[in-house]
Every structure is written in C-alpha cells, then in structure tokens.
Design an enzyme around this catalytic site. Structure first.
Site, PDB file in Angstrom:
ATOM      1  CG  HIS A 129      -2.116  -1.074   1.245  1.00  0.00           C
ATOM      2  ND1 HIS A 129      -2.958  -1.038   2.103  1.00  0.00           N
ATOM      3  CD2 HIS A 129      -2.145  -2.255   0.369  1.00  0.00           C
ATOM      4  CE1 HIS A 129      -3.940  -2.025   1.679  1.00  0.00           C
ATOM      5  NE2 HIS A 129      -3.245  -2.864   0.622  1.00  0.00           N
ATOM      6  CD  GLU A 226     -14.371   5.119   0.672  1.00  0.00           C
ATOM      7  OE1 GLU A 226     -15.017   4.975   1.610  1.00  0.00           O
ATOM      8  OE2 GLU A 226     -13.588   6.215   0.494  1.00  0.00           O
TER       9      GLU A 226
END
Length: 362
Positions: A129, A226
């Site tokens: 990440h 999202e």
C-alpha cells in the site's frame, strides 16, 4: 491489425511485453508518451520508434508492491522540462514513497538533474500500500499515498494519525516546498504537507474538467473501494467508515458512511464482499473528440475484475455506463487520453503487459 469489439470501439495493441508498467503520460506538443516500469525503468513510446529506454531513473526498491510508480509531466514542461515521479526507496525505518522530479532531455534520451522533493513520513517496514498517483492543480502538486497495509481497524490506524503522511493526500509547490496555507501547517503533531487524510490505498487521481476539483479512487478492504472528491483538511474516514469487510473472514469492521459522522463520504463506493471487490488503478475524464457520446464520462481501471469502467455523473453520484475491455483478461493499471487524436490509451498490469489503444469503430 486492430481487434474488433462490440461497444463501438476497436482495440489496437501498440506494445507487448512490458514488465510491470505502472504510469504513463503524454508529453505536450509531441506524440511521445513516457512510461514507468515498476522494476525501475523509464521508457518513451511513439508510433514511429516504438519503445525507447531512458537513462537517469531513480534507484528503487521493487519488492512487494513497491518500485517505480507514477509519472506526471510538469505543468511548465515546455519551458523547464520537468517530469515528476513517485517511487519506493529505503529509509531508516524501512521503506517509503518518494516524490521527485528530473528534466527530460529528449535528444539524449536521458533524465537529468534528478532531485527528491519529498519523502513520505514515517518510513515503515512493509511492502504494501504505497499508493501512489500525482496530479497538478492551480500550480500545486498533489500526491496520494497508501496506508502501508495496516490492519488496525481502530481509531489508532495510521490513516487517522495526522503525524503520518501515509494514507493521505499531500500538497506541495512544484519545487517541493510546503505551502503555508496547507490546512495543518502549525498544528501540533500534524504533518504540514497533508491536504486530506483517512485514505486506504490511492491508486488513481485526476482533475475534473469543469470544477477543477481533485478526484481520487482508492482500494477498499474486500469491497468498499471508493471514488472521492478531495477537500481541504478533510477526513475520508478509513478505516472508521467503510462499505468493506475483512478479507480473512468477511467481517464488518466499520459502519458505512453516515450523515454527520464527521467524515467526508465518497461520491461512489462499491459494496462489501470479494465479488464486489473493485480495486481501481488509473482514472481520467474523457475530453477527446473521438468518442463524442463519452464526453465528460469518467474512465476507471479495474484490477480485479479486469475491465476499464466507463462511468457517468448522475444524481450526485456515479453510474456505470459500460465495461470496456471486458473479457480481454487484462488487469488495468492506467488510462490516458491522446491529446491529439482523442483515442483512449490503456496500460495493462503484469510482467508481460501490453499498451493498448481504443479507437472508434468505422
């Protein structure tokens, strides 16, 4: 020869065999494209010369999800030649995402005067990440990063820690300085570079063609991916508000976004569950002339379900119009619009990945 598809476009394979490509950007006033490969190489591509290596790339750590990541052509490239990049490199506490720039010498096929502008703090011993994407807006550089894979779903999560630039969007001047009007400048314990926070893993950023707002797309846990419209000083809630569930057991760890919960809700979120997992990578609004019906629509790459989504703004949200490249079995890493032809250029992901171009069916 282009392969024919059923949605009004044809697919051309421009390049084959790219090793883990990540980012691409067109150079102004030329039909050249600059691309980054996660192992640490930078290349130029055009229709006449194909792929040409460029020297002078930064040294990177390409383990895990790290490596040479995004590339963005500076807004003043015509006068200064700056190309901006993000990459992963060692720091004292592990590794961290770096933001830097170099000048592109086309004649010498070289990047020169490489300089590091910002190193995300703190460094962490994790290979997950990193994010990351870069965009420019109103003369500033915005870059979005990931949370380094933290599984602490409490309010102690690194994305909720204003002293950490992981899981945040930062805003810098083009020279790498921190603007004095950033929202947390002077706040005790806060990182001055942060513009927004509460993000999980940002792998898509673009500028809205009408509002000039910075849009981003980020990965959720299992579902809960999202699309967000960035706001100054805003907390986007990860992991305290999310549609996602845990990968390991499918357990709910947070309530979905609620009115007045103190977090900025996404303009679009995918529902929970692995079948709904829609990790985005690469995003751009279509502004070309080649596909007139798609003007103003949003293109979002999909890594897991392997298609390029075409989305329309509708009723303060997004609705899916079509799944381009569905059935081609390609993880989509990045997407760009040709500035001269209006065609859609698509970069796939993997160790043997193609660069594709979508053109209108005749």
């Amino acid at each position: 020869m282009p392969a024919q598809a059923e949605n009004g476009y044809s697919i051309e394979t421009l390049v084959e065999g790219l090793d883990r490509p990540w980012g691409m950007a067109f150079l102004p006033d030329h039909n050249d494209m600059i691309l980054t490969l996660r192992g640490g190489d930078v290349v130029l591509w055009n229709m006449d010369d194909g792929v040409v290596p460029i020297t002078g790339a930064p040294d990177v750590v390409s383990e895990g999800q790290g490596g040479l990541l995004d590339v963005a052509v500076g807004p003043n490239f015509d006068s200064d030649g700056w190309v901006y990049m993000s990459w992963v490199a060692p720091v004292e506490d592990g590794t961290s995402t770096h933001i830097g720039r170099a000048q592109l010498d086309r004649d010498a096929l070289a990047l020169t005067d490489l300089e590091v502008l910002h190193i995300v703090q703190p460094g962490i011993d994790s290979g997950a990440h990193f994010g990351s994407r870069i965009v420019f807006q109103d003369g500033y550089l915005f870059a979005g990063f990931g949370d380094r894979g933290s599984k602490d779903f409490s309010d102690s999560h690194i994305s909720q820690d204003l002293s950490s630039e992981n899981g945040a969007v930062i805003r810098l001047t083009l020279d790498g300085d921190i603007p004095e009007d950033n929202p947390f400048v002077g706040e005790d314990g806060a990182a001055d570079a942060i513009w927004s926070y509460g993000h999980r893993n940002i792998q898509a950023m673009t500028i809205h063609p009408e509002t000039d707002a910075v849009w981003l797309a980020e990965h959720g846990e299992a579902g809960g991916d999202e699309v967000n419209i960035v706001e100054r000083g805003a907390n986007f809630g990860w992991p305290l508000a999310s549609e996602g569930v845990t990968y390991s057991g499918g357990e709910q760890f947070a309530e979905p976004h609620q009115p007045d919960d103190g977090f900025v809700a996404p303009i679009h979120a995918w529902p929970a569950g692995r079948d709904n997992h829609n990790p985005p990578s690469g995003m751009v609004f279509y502004e070309g002339d080649a596909f007139e019906d798609w003007q103003g629509h949003l293109l979002i790459g999909n890594l897991y379900h392997r298609y390029l989504g075409l989305w329309a703004e509708e009723d303060d949200g997004l609705s899916e119009v079509a799944r381009l490249l569905d059935g081609e079995d390609l993880r989509i890493r990045d997407v760009a619009i040709g500035p001269e032809d209006g065609f859609i250029y698509v970069l796939a992901d993997g160790e043997d990945a193609p660069l594709l171009r979508l053109t209108p069916d005749s």
